[in-house]
Design a protein around this motif. Structure first.
Motif, PDB file in Angstrom:
ATOM      1  N   LEU A  61      -6.837  -0.346   2.987  1.00  0.00           N
ATOM      2  CA  LEU A  61      -6.194  -0.585   4.307  1.00  0.00           C
ATOM      3  C   LEU A  61      -7.067   0.227   5.483  1.00  0.00           C
ATOM      4  N   THR A  62      -7.344   1.515   5.293  1.00  0.00           N
ATOM      5  CA  THR A  62      -7.824   2.481   6.174  1.00  0.00           C
ATOM      6  C   THR A  62      -9.120   1.597   6.823  1.00  0.00           C
ATOM      7  N   THR A  63      -9.943   1.116   5.962  1.00  0.00           N
ATOM      8  CA  THR A  63     -11.175   0.483   6.541  1.00  0.00           C
ATOM      9  C   THR A  63     -11.100  -0.858   6.714  1.00  0.00           C
ATOM     10  N   GLY A  88      -0.871  -0.586  -8.807  1.00  0.00           N
ATOM     11  CA  GLY A  88      -0.647   0.532  -8.223  1.00  0.00           C
ATOM     12  C   GLY A  88       1.036   0.307  -8.120  1.00  0.00           C
ATOM     13  N   THR A  89       1.800   1.021  -8.635  1.00  0.00           N
ATOM     14  CA  THR A  89       3.312   0.900  -8.461  1.00  0.00           C
ATOM     15  C   THR A  89       3.747   2.184  -7.554  1.00  0.00           C
ATOM     16  N   HIS A  90       4.795   1.847  -6.950  1.00  0.00           N
ATOM     17  CA  HIS A  90       5.666   2.839  -6.038  1.00  0.00           C
ATOM     18  C   HIS A  90       6.998   2.549  -6.400  1.00  0.00           C
ATOM     19  N   LEU A  91       7.805   3.884  -6.285  1.00  0.00           N
ATOM     20  CA  LEU A  91       9.201   3.723  -6.157  1.00  0.00           C
ATOM     21  C   LEU A  91       9.774   3.855  -5.003  1.00  0.00           C
ATOM     22  N   VAL A  92      10.943   3.183  -4.450  1.00  0.00           N
ATOM     23  CA  VAL A  92      11.629   3.297  -3.424  1.00  0.00           C
ATOM     24  C   VAL A  92      12.906   4.296  -3.778  1.00  0.00           C
ATOM     25  N   LEU A  93      12.889   5.543  -3.509  1.00  0.00           N
ATOM     26  CA  LEU A  93      14.273   6.472  -3.582  1.00  0.00           C
ATOM     27  C   LEU A  93      15.336   6.259  -2.537  1.00  0.00           C
ATOM     28  N   ARG A  94      16.479   6.441  -3.039  1.00  0.00           N
ATOM     29  CA  ARG A  94      17.458   6.215  -1.987  1.00  0.00           C
ATOM     30  C   ARG A  94      17.490   7.475  -1.090  1.00  0.00           C
ATOM     31  N   PRO A  95      18.027   7.246   0.273  1.00  0.00           N
ATOM     32  CA  PRO A  95      18.090   8.406   1.019  1.00  0.00           C
ATOM     33  C   PRO A  95      18.875   9.510   0.614  1.00  0.00           C
ATOM     34  N   GLY A  96      18.127  10.633   0.920  1.00  0.00           N
ATOM     35  CA  GLY A  96      18.833  11.905   0.227  1.00  0.00           C
ATOM     36  C   GLY A  96      18.419  12.325  -0.931  1.00  0.00           C
ATOM     37  N   SER A 133       0.760  -1.237  -0.090  1.00  0.00           N
ATOM     38  CA  SER A 133       0.011  -0.234  -0.108  1.00  0.00           C
ATOM     39  C   SER A 133       0.882   1.344   0.101  1.00  0.00           C
ATOM     40  N   SER A 134       0.105   2.431  -0.075  1.00  0.00           N
ATOM     41  CA  SER A 134       0.677   3.774   0.161  1.00  0.00           C
ATOM     42  C   SER A 134       1.180   4.055   1.386  1.00  0.00           C
ATOM     43  N   LYS A 135       0.796   3.334   2.360  1.00  0.00           N
ATOM     44  CA  LYS A 135       1.163   3.344   3.766  1.00  0.00           C
ATOM     45  C   LYS A 135       0.173   4.536   4.328  1.00  0.00           C
ATOM     46  N   VAL A 151       0.472   5.144   8.328  1.00  0.00           N
ATOM     47  CA  VAL A 151       1.044   3.748   9.020  1.00  0.00           C
ATOM     48  C   VAL A 151       2.449   3.777   8.949  1.00  0.00           C
ATOM     49  N   VAL A 152       3.212   3.531  10.001  1.00  0.00           N
ATOM     50  CA  VAL A 152       4.681   3.280  10.141  1.00  0.00           C
ATOM     51  C   VAL A 152       5.025   2.302   9.024  1.00  0.00           C
ATOM     52  N   ASP A 153       4.294   1.157   9.041  1.00  0.00           N
ATOM     53  CA  ASP A 153       4.631  -0.168   8.090  1.00  0.00           C
ATOM     54  C   ASP A 153       3.237  -0.844   7.883  1.00  0.00           C
ATOM     55  N   ASP A 154       2.636  -0.940   6.930  1.00  0.00           N
ATOM     56  CA  ASP A 154       1.509  -1.665   6.542  1.00  0.00           C
ATOM     57  C   ASP A 154       1.390  -3.316   7.196  1.00  0.00           C
ATOM     58  N   ALA A 155       2.627  -3.786   6.554  1.00  0.00           N
ATOM     59  CA  ALA A 155       2.970  -5.302   6.878  1.00  0.00           C
ATOM     60  C   ALA A 155       3.019  -5.365   8.584  1.00  0.00           C
ATOM     61  N   ARG A 156       3.585  -4.405   9.118  1.00  0.00           N
ATOM     62  CA  ARG A 156       3.662  -4.559  10.816  1.00  0.00           C
ATOM     63  C   ARG A 156       2.068  -4.176  11.432  1.00  0.00           C
ATOM     64  N   LEU A 157       1.581  -3.570  10.807  1.00  0.00           N
ATOM     65  CA  LEU A 157       0.053  -3.507  11.217  1.00  0.00           C
ATOM     66  C   LEU A 157      -0.555  -4.571  10.876  1.00  0.00           C
ATOM     67  N   VAL A 158      -0.432  -5.334   9.954  1.00  0.00           N
ATOM     68  CA  VAL A 158      -1.069  -6.630   9.834  1.00  0.00           C
ATOM     69  C   VAL A 158      -0.750  -7.730  10.855  1.00  0.00           C
ATOM     70  N   VAL A 159       0.887  -7.653  11.083  1.00  0.00           N
ATOM     71  CA  VAL A 159       1.371  -8.360  12.275  1.00  0.00           C
ATOM     72  C   VAL A 159       0.504  -8.216  13.397  1.00  0.00           C
TER      73      VAL A 159
END
Length: 502
Positions: A383-385, A252-260, A63-65, A177-185
């Motif tokens: 996710l929200t609902t 739905g696609t997301h990119l992960v950009l490098r820090p900075g 998700s988009s978190k 959410v800090v992490d969607d997978a951690r919410l599920v856990v």
């Protein structure tokens, strides 16, 4: 602890479900399935919940978190969906998961592409969203209201924005959410604390109204789980188990950009998508320095894959949209990784549930469907609902059960936090942060860093208490190290070692 999930508990409960009958069998352990397991177990029902892979293996980790109030749904006239989103956001922020969900600021840069009329329309939408927040009972102290910023203030929060022609920015707040997978856990562990048997690596081969044929994917053994009610919460795969369910998935696609990559980014960004009404790309900085950029919305053609891939065309599209507001557009080398998720959007004969021809316009309202043999399927939503979706599914499957309790039931990790704990641990574990720190003190070698701010202690904790059974569980879901291929490769030996420190 009663909420701990691990290999030993799985083996014991796997033996238990082979005999007798449970009140509810839940198939699928994404956010909705885990929510249904918790909803049913907290009502006092006996529950078995199975998944062919792992907690949050499918859409829920892609998700988009966001935990949002449904502003976009207001724009498309889906007032009921927006209201439901605002209410459920408040439940998460105030009561059930304040350790995992918090308010976050977002800037909409006022560039030459956003005229005064459009800016006024967007601000009106923000104010309507703020009115929904108030009506839902979420206080301003948890979710501030919108405002307009000067160009100087916008650049202080997002220094990578193009200053030339910048008239300022609109500032809004929403949940994340800090992490969607951690919410599920956390949801699954809370269900386990209420007696639910949470069984990963158990594939449902066939469903009926009175149970399922299941295969233990670790041993290949097949067996039956008998149940008085069955809930199919397998998302985009729901039609594979109940053929009458009609879905129209989108990617739905997301990119992960490098820090900075975007400098000292202190707020998220809403970037208008050219040619689209009320659609924005999202830029969301992460605690580990990475930055997520999304979100495409493309129809999925063909078979539904277990793990969808992000095509280069999506990567190029998101970089182009983002480049429209940056002082220096990003190159492909700043993209450390990408991920794609599939939305289980509800469709029907003649496009029932559709408010437009594209998947971007399909309603995000969830549906609870009953097959002729009595299987209850819950699909759609977001996710929200998840909590409301789970409540509705269990209510349909078990109409004579006690009322749902989950609106006021704190998830694992919610509660008072011991003073003086490291912020990183508090953000990941909430009230359990002290126990993780104590683990490091008992076994000092576990404080060794692995990657992306994760230590060996995080991995060992996941094996002992969060149900991780292999390195993929550890790197791709209990942590998000695996979003960047080189980080995953570097952390793999540590993950494999953690599996043997039980």
């Amino acid at each position: 602890m009663e909420s701990s999930l691990n290999a030993a508990r799985r083996a014991r409960e796997l033996d238990e479900v082979r005999t007798g009958v449970v009140d509810v069998l839940v198939v699928g352990l994404g956010v909705t399935g885990a929510g249904a397991a918790l909803d049913a177990a907290s009502r006092g029902l006996s529950v078995a919940a199975v998944d062919a892979y792992d907690l949050a293996f499918g859409t829920s980790r892609w998700s988009s978190k966001l935990v949002h109030g449904g502003l976009r749904y207001l724009a498309s006239g889906q007032v009921g969906v927006a209201w439901e989103s605002a209410v459920e956001r408040g439940v998460l922020l105030r009561r059930t998961a304040p350790h995992l969900v918090a308010a976050h600021p977002y800037l909409l840069p006022l560039t030459s592409d956003v005229g005064p009329g459009e800016a006024a329309t967007v601000m009106t939408g923000y104010r309507l969203g703020d009115a929904l927040r108030a009506a839902a009972g979420t206080p301003r102290s948890l979710l501030p209201g919108p405002s307009r910023l000067t160009a100087a203030r916008a650049l202080a929060l997002a220094p990578s924005l193009r200053p030339h022609g910048l008239r300022g920015a609109l500032l809004s707040w929403d949940g994340r959410v800090v992490d969607d997978a951690r919410l599920v856990v956390a949801i699954a562990r809370t269900a386990a604390a209420h007696g639910a048997r949470v069984l990963t690596r158990c594939r449902a081969l066939a469903l009926a109204g009175d149970g399922a044929r299941v295969r233990d994917e670790l041993t290949g053994a097949e067996f039956d789980i008998r149940a008085r009610a069955v809930v199919n919460a397998t998302g985009v795969w729901a039609g594979g188990l109940v053929p009458s369910v009609a879905l129209r998935p989108s990617r739905g696609t997301h990119l992960v950009l490098r820090p900075g990559a975007l400098g000292a980014l202190r707020a998220g960004l809403h970037v208008p998508i050219p040619g689209e009404r009320a659609r924005f790309a999202l830029v969301l900085p992460q605690a580990d320095g990475r930055i997520y950029v999304g979100l495409t919305d493309e129809p999925l053609d063909g078979a539904v894959p277990d793990v969808p891939e992000a095509p280069e065309s999506d990567v190029a599209f998101l970089l182009e949209v983002l480049g429209g507001v940056l002082d220096r557009p990003l190159g492909r080398d700043q993209v450390a990784g990408a991920f794609a998720g599939l939305r289980p959007l509800v469709d029907g004969p003649g496009g029932a549930g559709r408010v437009g021809g594209a998947t971007a316009d399909l309603s995000r309202r969830h549906a609870v469907l009953r097959s002729p043999d009595g299987v209850v399927t819950v699909v759609g939503g977001k996710l929200t609902t998840y909590r409301r979706m789970a409540e509705d599914a269990v209510g349909a499957a078990c109409p004579h059960a006690p009322a749902s309790r989950t609106a006021r039931l704190p998830l694992a990790g919610a509660g008072p936090v011991r003073p003086g704990l490291p912020r990183r641990l508090v953000l990941r574990y909430g009230a359990e942060a002290g126990a993780v720190l104590d683990l490091m003190r008992r076994e000092p070698e576990l404080a060794e860093p692995v990657a992306a701010g994760i230590t060996l202690a995080d991995l060992v904790w996941a094996v002992r208490h969060e149900g991780a059974l292999d390195a993929g569980d550890l790197l791709d879901r209990r942590t998000r190290i695996g979003l960047v291929a080189e980080d995953r490769a570097a952390a793999l030996p540590a993950a494999e070692a953690a599996l043997y420190r039980t």
